[in-house]
Scaffold this motif. Structure first.
Motif, mmCIF file in Angstrom:
data_model
loop_
_atom_site.group_PDB
_atom_site.id
_atom_site.type_symbol
_atom_site.label_atom_id
_atom_site.label_comp_id
_atom_site.label_asym_id
_atom_site.label_seq_id
_atom_site.Cartn_x
_atom_site.Cartn_y
_atom_site.Cartn_z
ATOM 1 N N LEU A 123 0.819 -1.206 0.000
ATOM 2 C CA LEU A 123 0.000 0.000 0.000
ATOM 3 C C LEU A 123 0.857 1.261 0.000
ATOM 4 C CD1 LEU A 123 -2.702 -1.227 2.522
ATOM 5 C CD2 LEU A 123 -3.167 -0.480 0.175
ATOM 6 N N SER A 128 2.521 2.562 -3.673
ATOM 7 C CA SER A 128 1.634 2.803 -4.809
ATOM 8 C C SER A 128 2.318 3.617 -5.908
ATOM 9 C CB SER A 128 0.356 3.497 -4.349
ATOM 10 O OG SER A 128 0.651 4.780 -3.818
ATOM 11 N N ASP A 182 -7.344 -10.205 1.700
ATOM 12 C CA ASP A 182 -8.376 -9.399 1.042
ATOM 13 C C ASP A 182 -9.147 -8.551 2.040
ATOM 14 O OD1 ASP A 182 -7.667 -10.395 -1.414
ATOM 15 O OD2 ASP A 182 -9.171 -11.993 -1.410
ATOM 16 N N PHE A 222 -6.889 -5.833 3.422
ATOM 17 C CA PHE A 222 -6.672 -4.811 2.394
ATOM 18 C C PHE A 222 -7.875 -3.872 2.322
ATOM 19 C CE2 PHE A 222 -6.862 -3.160 -1.928
ATOM 20 C CZ PHE A 222 -5.568 -2.702 -2.115
ATOM 21 N N LYS A 223 -9.080 -4.422 2.359
ATOM 22 C CA LYS A 223 -10.290 -3.603 2.293
ATOM 23 C C LYS A 223 -10.369 -2.630 3.464
ATOM 24 C CE LYS A 223 -13.114 -7.004 -0.192
ATOM 25 N NZ LYS A 223 -14.254 -7.961 -0.085
ATOM 26 N N LEU A 252 -7.642 -1.469 5.179
ATOM 27 C CA LEU A 252 -6.509 -0.553 5.196
ATOM 28 C C LEU A 252 -6.482 0.410 4.015
ATOM 29 C CD1 LEU A 252 -3.729 -3.052 6.309
ATOM 30 C CD2 LEU A 252 -4.670 -1.177 7.667
ATOM 31 N N GLU A 253 -6.955 -0.017 2.870
ATOM 32 C CA GLU A 253 -6.862 0.817 1.671
ATOM 33 C C GLU A 253 -7.502 2.186 1.850
ATOM 34 O OE1 GLU A 253 -7.383 0.345 -3.145
ATOM 35 O OE2 GLU A 253 -8.914 -0.517 -1.837
ATOM 36 N N PRO A 254 -8.706 2.291 2.471
ATOM 37 C CA PRO A 254 -9.297 3.629 2.649
ATOM 38 C C PRO A 254 -8.433 4.543 3.514
ATOM 39 C CG PRO A 254 -10.953 1.916 2.953
ATOM 40 C CD PRO A 254 -9.632 1.219 2.890
ATOM 41 N N PHE A 309 -5.137 4.581 3.680
ATOM 42 C CA PHE A 309 -4.049 5.072 2.831
ATOM 43 C C PHE A 309 -4.583 6.101 1.831
ATOM 44 C CE2 PHE A 309 -1.761 1.614 4.639
ATOM 45 C CZ PHE A 309 -0.405 1.896 4.463
ATOM 46 N N ASP A 310 -5.756 5.842 1.262
ATOM 47 C CA ASP A 310 -6.348 6.799 0.322
ATOM 48 C C ASP A 310 -6.574 8.153 1.001
ATOM 49 O OD1 ASP A 310 -6.386 4.981 -1.737
ATOM 50 O OD2 ASP A 310 -8.467 4.374 -1.410
ATOM 51 N N ARG A 330 -3.221 9.970 1.557
ATOM 52 C CA ARG A 330 -2.709 10.565 0.315
ATOM 53 C C ARG A 330 -3.500 11.822 -0.050
ATOM 54 N NH1 ARG A 330 -3.563 5.001 -1.766
ATOM 55 N NH2 ARG A 330 -1.715 3.779 -1.190
ATOM 56 N N ASN A 359 2.496 9.020 -0.103
ATOM 57 C CA ASN A 359 2.302 7.915 0.839
ATOM 58 C C ASN A 359 2.982 8.194 2.168
ATOM 59 O OD1 ASN A 359 0.827 5.574 -0.453
ATOM 60 N ND2 ASN A 359 2.332 6.051 -2.048
#
Length: 698
Positions: free
Chosen positions: A267, A270, A329, A332-333, A335-337, A339-340, A343, A365
């Motif tokens: 992550l 990116s 999976d 990731f679902k 943690l991804e928000p 990181f978004d 950023r 990042n």
């Protein structure tokens, strides 16, 4: 007589100093190195030191004063003569006559070059005038945690006077440059007799007429501040508002961190692939488990040296320590928000603060990632930078802890922080950095790496910029092999490739060391040369376990990490010409090598969609430097060919088309070809055998 300090290390050795005699530059370098070895005084690359000497001007033959100061991008802990700049002091001071104000700062840096005395000088740093405009023979500019805590505390000037009375000056925050040098000069003029100056939100200046006096002055000032802060902490009770949660036990923390860090690495990569670092230092745990974490962390750091390496603030993971992160999976679902969002906030910071001539936005990042109850992760372009970023954030934690105990922590305004981070001079420094090596930002794990072919492969990968985890079944040999590398280049893991739990542990250690794995090289091996009649089931099982089962386990556990990271990878298996060519007395070894080669093709077909390349290198006759040729294997092959063992190198050289002796380094080049050049090759075979016609694959 040796001095006693509680909060800093007194490292001055009179015998060592006497050996340096009257060489003031050597004494200044000695002082710099021992100051830089204590991270409570200044971190890697932080601060700068100087001395002034009388030299003979080569043009006029007159005696002139020359200032020797740490050059741009150096580190006082490792500073040498090659890392300093020598400037005419009077020329530097004469720049006051042409200085036009704050907007003139960048131009002034170019003028420093007109003040150069020593033609072998390192590029002068932005802090050069801060030393040159002060009259003292020896000067230290340091970033001790305790002093930055005082500098970053609310009512810092008042606190400075409370601690040191009228013996210390104070200058408010200002970006480093020529004008800050003028402010230091003014402070000294208004406060004659002071022993140092506190720079608001920044650090400390101290001095002395000799290198030793300067060193002692620095330690005494830092000790006084440290003692003051510790007394405040004792009075106030538990720091950071007390503990909000408890850490997991040590083993559980490390296990959870090792399983999570490849996902975090993916992550955080990116835009550019990053190398990771993990710490569960007691200082870190106290802060990240505290009630005040949510208030203090978003404020950001105060000292420029801190946030230039850590970014202005960390990412705090909203993960409970009890959460199962084994499902990639699902993790990731979650943690991804986060990181978004980080950023997006960084982009807003850039857009809100940028100037018309600001450099383009850099990687948005996070560098520092906090997992309450577990520890702190850092990510950067290489291991050293990631580790140093972690150390700097620990410094920042200490600063927040001290400032909160004194009065209240204050950070730099975002615009001030941006103006440092995106300073054109900082950008120019980045542009001067050397090009990255071919395997920079990549992590390899190599089996059988304590010697022979495996060690040669590790050497080559490190030389090309990779971080390498060396594994071997023999711990003593592994420790000895690791001694040949520099800090931050490699890690070691004792690993028996025939045992699943040992392989799993090795990959967890690799993840903790560097954040994950990009390259897997299975070179662990042995060889048994026997006829069908003489080959025992034990021989057969040993060959199958080490060569085939080991390759399978390394692939299975390594691929799981590569998939977590999400940017593919390389598997290179070291097989043998014997997997292609039928020879006498070789049924066990040849069969195992053939299995290695076909498993390579099978995995290439299976993993191509994940951008994981799987290839094989086939050596032949690697006798010199190879452990396989120590003992029975060499005797067996010599017997099969009807020659003496001593004749084997020449025998194998004569039978290949090039008539060359094949070395472990040649096999390492084959591995590098796959991972450093042939990025669109998978399921392929490279024969490194000098040319054996009966082993041609096509």
């Amino acid at each position: 007589m040796e001095k006693t300090f509680q909060y800093v290390d007194y490292l001055w050795e009179e015998k060592k100093a006497e050996e340096l005699g009257d060489d003031q530059v050597a004494l200044f370098l000695y002082r710099s190195n021992i100051l830089g070895s204590d991270l409570r005084i200044t971190n890697y690359g932080g601060g700068n030191t100087s001395c002034k000497t009388i030299e003979r001007d080569p043009l006029t033959n007159d005696e002139v004063e020359v200032m020797w100061v740490k050059g741009s991008g150096g580190d006082i802990g490792t500073l040498t003569r090659e890392g300093i700049a020598g400037l005419y002091t009077d020329r530097l001071r004469n720049l006051k006559n042409v200085y036009r104000g704050i907007e003139d700062e960048d131009r002034m840096v170019g003028l420093f070059y007109h003040c150069i005395y020593d033609l072998n000088s390192k590029a002068p740093s932005i802090d050069t005038p801060l030393h040159g405009l002060l009259p003292f023979k020896h000067i230290d500019h340091l970033h001790p945690d305790a002093l930055i805590a005082v500098a970053a505390a609310k009512d810092s000037e008042k606190i400075t006077q409370e601690i040191w009375g009228n013996t210390m000056g104070w200058v408010p925050w200002q970006r480093p440059g020529f004008d800050l040098g003028l402010q230091l000069e003014k402070c000294l003029e208004e406060n004659p007799g002071i022993r140092g100056i506190v720079l608001g939100s920044h650090g400390l200046f101290t001095w002395g007429e000799t290198s030793y006096e300067c060193y002692l002055n620095s330690l005494e000032v830092i000790e006084t501040a440290s003692e003051y802060i510790e007394n405040k902490i004792k009075q106030n009770g538990e720091g950071f508002g007390g503990q909000k949660l408890k850490s997991l036990p040590s083993a559980e923390r490390k296990d959870k961190a090792a399983k999570l860090i490849p996902l975090l690495r993916g992550l955080a990569s990116s835009e550019n692939k990053m190398i990771g670092h993990y710490t569960d230092d007691d200082t870190v745990l106290e802060f990240i488990n505290s009630n005040d974490l949510a208030r203090l962390a978003p404020m950001g750091t105060s000292c420029p040296d801190h946030f230039l390496r850590t970014k202005i603030q960390p990412l705090i993971l909203n993960l409970d320590t009890s959460e199962d992160i084994s499902n990639t999976d699902e993790a990731f679902k979650k943690l991804e928000p986060a990181f978004d969002k980080y950023r997006e906030q960084y982009k807003e910071y850039y857009e809100n603060c940028k100037h018309s001539n600001s450099p383009a936005m850099r990687d948005p990042n996070p560098v520092i990632i906090i997992y309450p109850g577990v520890g702190m992760f850092s990510f950067a372009k290489n291991k050293q930078t990631a580790r140093v970023a972690s150390e700097f954030y620990i410094n920042a934690i200490n600063v927040m802890r001290g400032a909160e105990a004194i009065t209240e922590y204050t950070s730099l305004p975002r615009q001030e922080a941006f103006d440092i981070e995106y300073w054109l001079l900082e950008e120019a420094k980045l542009q001067r950095m050397p090009s990255e090596q071919p395997l920079s930002r990549r992590v390899a794990i190599v089996t059988g790496a304590a010697g022979g072919i495996g060690k040669a492969i590790a050497d080559k990968l490190v030389a090309e910029g990779a971080n390498v985890v060396l594994t071997d079944v023999t711990e003593d040999a592994l420790k000895e092999a690791i001694k040949s590398y520099k800090k931050d280049q490699v890690a070691g893991a004792v690993c028996d490739v025939t045992k699943e739990d040992s392989v799993e542990k090795a990959f967890l250690q690799a993840s903790l060391a560097f954040g994950g794995v990009d390259i897997i090289v299975h070179s662990a091996g042995l060889a048994i040369s026997k006829s069908l009649e003489d080959t025992t089931l034990k021989d057969w099982a040993l060959l199958q376990n080490v060569l085939v089962k080991g390759q399978f386990l390394m692939a299975q556990y390594g691929v799981a990490i590569m998939k977590k990271q999400g940017f593919g990878g390389d598997i290179v298996n070291i097989a043998s010409k014997n997997g292609l060519v039928s020879g006498p007395n070789n049924v066990g070894y040849g069969t195992a090598k053939a299995a290695q080669q076909h498993m390579t093709r099978l995995l290439a077909a299976e993993l191509g969609g994940d951008k994981i390349r799987v290839n094989v290198v086939n050596p032949d006759g690697v006798i010199v430097g190879s452990k396989i040729w120590e003992g029975e294997w060499a005797e067996g092959r010599a017997k099969a060919y009807g020659i003496d063992v001593e004749e084997l190198p020449k025998h194998y050289a004569k039978r290949n088309l090039l008539q060359e002796i094949i070395l472990p380094e040649d096999i390492a080049k084959g591995v590098f070809a796959y991972v450093g050049i042939l990025d669109k090759s998978t399921g392929n075979t490279i024969n490194v055998d000098g040319g054996m016609a009966n082993a041609f694959v096509r």
